[in-house]
Design a protein around this motif. Structure first.
Motif, PDB file in Angstrom:
ATOM      1  N   ILE A   2     -30.986 -55.418 -16.599  1.00 17.76           N
ATOM      2  CA  ILE A   2     -30.952 -56.011 -15.246  1.00 17.76           C
ATOM      3  C   ILE A   2     -31.145 -57.760 -15.601  1.00 17.76           C
ATOM      4  O   ILE A   2     -31.561 -58.097 -16.802  1.00 17.76           O
ATOM      5  N   ASN A   3     -31.045 -58.635 -14.809  1.00 17.12           N
ATOM      6  CA  ASN A   3     -31.245 -60.100 -15.089  1.00 17.12           C
ATOM      7  C   ASN A   3     -30.488 -60.510 -16.231  1.00 17.12           C
ATOM      8  O   ASN A   3     -30.959 -61.291 -16.709  1.00 17.12           O
ATOM      9  N   THR A  46     -21.449 -60.477 -10.622  1.00 15.49           N
ATOM     10  CA  THR A  46     -22.788 -59.931 -11.124  1.00 15.49           C
ATOM     11  C   THR A  46     -23.117 -59.081 -10.173  1.00 15.49           C
ATOM     12  O   THR A  46     -22.791 -59.324  -8.893  1.00 15.49           O
ATOM     13  N   ILE A  82     -27.941 -63.657  -9.951  1.00 16.05           N
ATOM     14  CA  ILE A  82     -27.829 -62.700  -9.093  1.00 16.05           C
ATOM     15  C   ILE A  82     -26.780 -62.632  -8.168  1.00 16.05           C
ATOM     16  O   ILE A  82     -26.804 -63.912  -7.471  1.00 16.05           O
ATOM     17  N   GLY A 135     -28.393 -58.539 -10.959  1.00 15.84           N
ATOM     18  CA  GLY A 135     -28.433 -59.438 -12.033  1.00 15.84           C
ATOM     19  C   GLY A 135     -27.501 -58.750 -13.285  1.00 15.84           C
ATOM     20  O   GLY A 135     -27.544 -59.367 -14.184  1.00 15.84           O
TER      21      GLY A 135
END
Lengths: 336, 422
Positions: free
Chosen positions: B187-188, B204, B192, B208
């Motif tokens: 994630i990230n 995305t 986001i 994210g």
């Protein structure tokens, strides 16, 4: 002449919703070695059931009620748990494994429809190898293949065609393959159930020639089931006429055609066209056979018989010696 | 109009050449089929190119390697056809030759992958081989259009189209590990909920995550579940159906009753119930789907066997002294398998959809696994905010995969059971 097969007082019943039908009623018949017995009669008279009962594959819901089928085995036949000993044995007393050892090995059966009697997913050669392997598991595959090719050659089929599938063969060729399959292990008795019914006349003649050739070559005893009297005239040594599950007359082929004894046989022969007498009108038998589920007392042919007498309505006639050298079930010949 | 029809030999007895069916189909049908096939392959190819060009390290070598592998398979395939035509090989020997050369190719690839990546060579090598075989089969299909399918008219093309779609998605999934720009589960990695733009070509997600990586890698679980469940169904349903209808009697009644009871449930509901009971995991999902589909295998096979066991050739085999076991395995089973193959391909499509459905209701896999089903779940919520991309791309992939399997099923169905058309 030694006898190969004796059937004594065999009765077979089909239990249906409409009642119990006796497809084979108290039939006794003997078959001598190296002879061909023709079994003729109209549809539904029990001739196929009689043939099936010899290999003990009477279709459901048929049941063998009583009787004996004695086969004279010429050698010991091994099976999984022992040996079926040579000599006279009663086929009806064998268990499933013993019976399976005899099928294909000593008793062969050829079915009516060659188009669907071969496994469409297997090559022709595999069929032969399979039957050899099933009965002689120790045979090396190469030997089985050589035997297959020899057999196919004897049947006038190119040996290279072992790799073909059944649908690549014509009907006549498939029937020859079926005959070959039946003869692979040189059985003692070959039962052919209308082997030429679904073939045209030319192929029929070829198949009949082949059968009589093979009969000499393999020392076969044959039972030929058919409703075509012409076929029997050509191939059979003696003929048994069946009607409603009973034997009406048994006689040597020539005698049966020259001097038919039973009124049913006479009527039957008069309904077959004769090339030598083109002017003769064909006759037919009035009425239709009685229902097997509601048998009438006495002779089953009585309602259609021109010579019916009083006694015919009470007791079924026993088989008696006839003047033509065979046996006949009719009171007309009582005491003669 | 009765056209020319010829029966064809081989494994499937009922195969029949139906030439007039080329003309039976409308122009629109052909255009749609072409658009679907071309669209799928173009989509998969562009996804792979997009991913391989971005910061994916070994992406381009892996793609080039698998394509080289596939091309060499094609060359061997051409050689094989030539040799068979010349008469040097029988078709069976030719197939053996092709398989053998493929194995040799696989062995040759080992040092190559060790040279490229000494530490993780095994993973790289499996991808080379599996991806290469997938590409090779695609190329062989495209080149020869497997004449045995081509000659069968439009149903053959339907089957090929389905096969090609499924194979291209399988290829993409197999090589996904090496070509994805980011870890699909991480994630990230970016901002986001960004719409598609050069840095993140498909945008995305709300966590994210890079959607391109997730779209490429998300099919793995689904394919595993589908293959596993079909295998379980086959190896449970077929023996049960065969035994039950061949033996008959009490066994048959009890089994039929059980199968009919399972069949009476709505499929997805039953799968949800079983999956909820077993908990998450690939094998559990496959089991849940298998339980739902075993009855259809059982019933199809049972009805086939009931017909076939009464056919003259089975009786002839008995009259020649065949055992029950032999008649069952050599006569009845091979002749009833074609219908099972059709059920299998339809089962594949349903398994994909059911797997997506299970994940969608939250009974699938842990949340940190890249899976199209999860993206559907999240994307569904974010659609309200106007973030259309999160649900669109994984959704398209599920639809294409299911459509591919369905096309295979439909095509095979028409080829194997021509009675349907008449």
């Amino acid at each position: 002449m030694p006898t190969l097969l004796e059937i004594h007082n065999l009765s077979i019943e089909y239990k249906t919703r409409l009642g119990t039908a006796r497809a084979v009623d108290n039939v006794s018949i003997t078959l001598d070695e190296n002879k061909t017995l023709g079994l003729a009669g109209e549809s539904g008279c029990g001739k196929s059931t009689l043939g099936r009962s010899i290999i003990r594959l009477v279709p459901y819901p048929g049941r063998i009620l009583e009787g004996e089928i004695l086969l004279n085995l010429d050698e010991d036949v091994p099976y999984e748990n022992g040996v079926v000993e040579k000599g006279q044995i009663n086929l009806l007393q064998l268990d499933g494994d013993q019976m399976r050892a005899l099928r294909g090995k000593k008793l062969a059966y050829i079915f009516q429809d060659p188009m669907t009697s071969l496994n469409p997913m297997e090559r022709i050669g595999k069929h032969f190898v399979e039957i050899i392997k099933a009965h002689e598991p120790d045979t090396p595959k190469e030997d089985a293949q050589v035997r297959t090719k020899d057999l196919l050659e004897a049947l006038d089929i190119l040996p290279e065609r072992v790799l073909d599938y059944p649908h690549q063969f014509s009907g006549g060729m498939r029937q020859r393959v079926m005959i070959g399959l039946g003869l692979t292990l040189t059985p003692q008795l070959l039962i052919a159930d209308e082997p030429t019914t679904s073939l045209d006349v030319i192929v029929e003649a070829q198949i009949l020639n082949l059968i009589s050739d093979l009969k000499d070559k393999f020392n076969l005893t044959m039972m030929l089931i058919t409703h075509n009297l012409g076929v029997l005239a050509e191939t059979a040594d003696s003929i048994a006429i069946m009607y409603t599950g009973r034997i009406m007359e048994v006689a040597p082929t020539e005698a049966l055609f020259e001097s038919p004894q039973h009124p049913y046989t006479q009527a039957l022969l008069q309904s077959v066209p004769d090339v030598r007498k083109p002017d003769r009108k064909l006759s037919w038998i009035p009425g239709s056979p009685p229902s097997l589920t509601e048998p009438i007392p006495g002779c089953m042919f009585r309602p259609r018989c021109p010579h019916a007498m009083e006694i015919c309505a009470t007791e079924p006639p026993p088989l008696m010696k006839s003047t033509s050298g065979g046996i006949v079930a009719c009171y007309l010949y009582e005491g003669s | 109009m009765m056209g020319k029809s010829i029966t064809i030999s081989g494994v499937f007895i009922y195969l029949r050449l139906v030439q007039e069916s080329f003309r039976d189909r409308s122009k629109l049908w052909w255009i749609v089929l072409g658009v679907i096939l071309g669209g799928t392959i173009a989509l998969v190819a562009s996804l792979i190119i997009l991913a391989a060009r971005s910061n994916s390290g070994l992406g381009i070598p892996v793609v080039v390697g698998t394509i080289l592998f596939g091309v060499s398979m094609l060359v061997v395939g051409l050689f094989r056809t030539l040799l068979i035509r010349k008469g040097t090989f029988s078709p069976r020997m030719g197939t053996l030759f092709l398989v053998g050369v493929t194995c040799i190719l696989g062995v040759i690839t080992i040092p190559v992958s060790i040279f490229i990546l000494p530490a993780g060579w095994f993973d790289l090598w499996t991808v080379f081989v599996m991806g290469g075989v997938a590409i090779g089969i695609i190329l062989l299909f495209l080149y020869s259009r497997y004449s045995w399918l081509k000659e069968r008219g439009s149903p053959g093309f339907l089957t090929i189209t389905g096969f090609l779609m499924v194979l291209s998605i399988i290829y993409m999934t197999v090589i996904s590990y090496w070509i994805v720009p980011y870890d699909p589960a991480a994630i990230n990695v970016g901002p986001i909920l960004w719409p598609p733009h050069p840095g993140f070509p498909l945008g995305t997600t709300s966590l994210g995550q890079d959607l391109l990586s997730r779209t490429i890698a998300g099919g793995g679980i689904m394919l595993q579940v589908a293959f596993l469940s079909v295998l379980i169904c086959f190896f449970v349903g077929v023996p049960l159906g065969l035994l039950s209808s061949f033996r008959g009697g009490a066994l048959d009644r009890v089994l039929s009753l059980i199968m009919d009871a399972i069949f009476a449930f709505p499929g997805l509901i039953l799968a949800i119930a079983i999956a909820a009971m077993l908990g998450p995991g690939v094998i559990n999902m496959a089991l849940a789907i298998a339980v739902v589909y075993i009855p259809s295998y059982f019933r199809v096979l049972r009805s086939q066997v009931l017909t076939i066991k009464e056919l003259p050739y089975v009786e002839a085999a008995k009259a020649l002294g065949a055992r029950d076991r032999d008649t069952m395995l050599r006569y009845v089973l091979p002749n009833s398998l074609p219908s099972i193959i059709v059920v299998m391909s339809i089962n594949f499509a349903d398994a994909v959809l059911t797997a997506a459905g299970l994940t969608f209701v939250g009974l699938g896999l842990p949340i940190d696994v890249a899976d199209w089903g999860w993206d559907l779940t999240f994307g569904w919520h974010q659609l309200i905010t106007g973030a259309w991309w999160v649900i669109t791309f994984p959704g398209i992939m599920i639809v294409l995969l299911a459509l591919g399997f369905t096309l295979v099923g439909e095509g095979l169905n028409e080829i194997l059971t021509p009675m349907l058309k008449e």
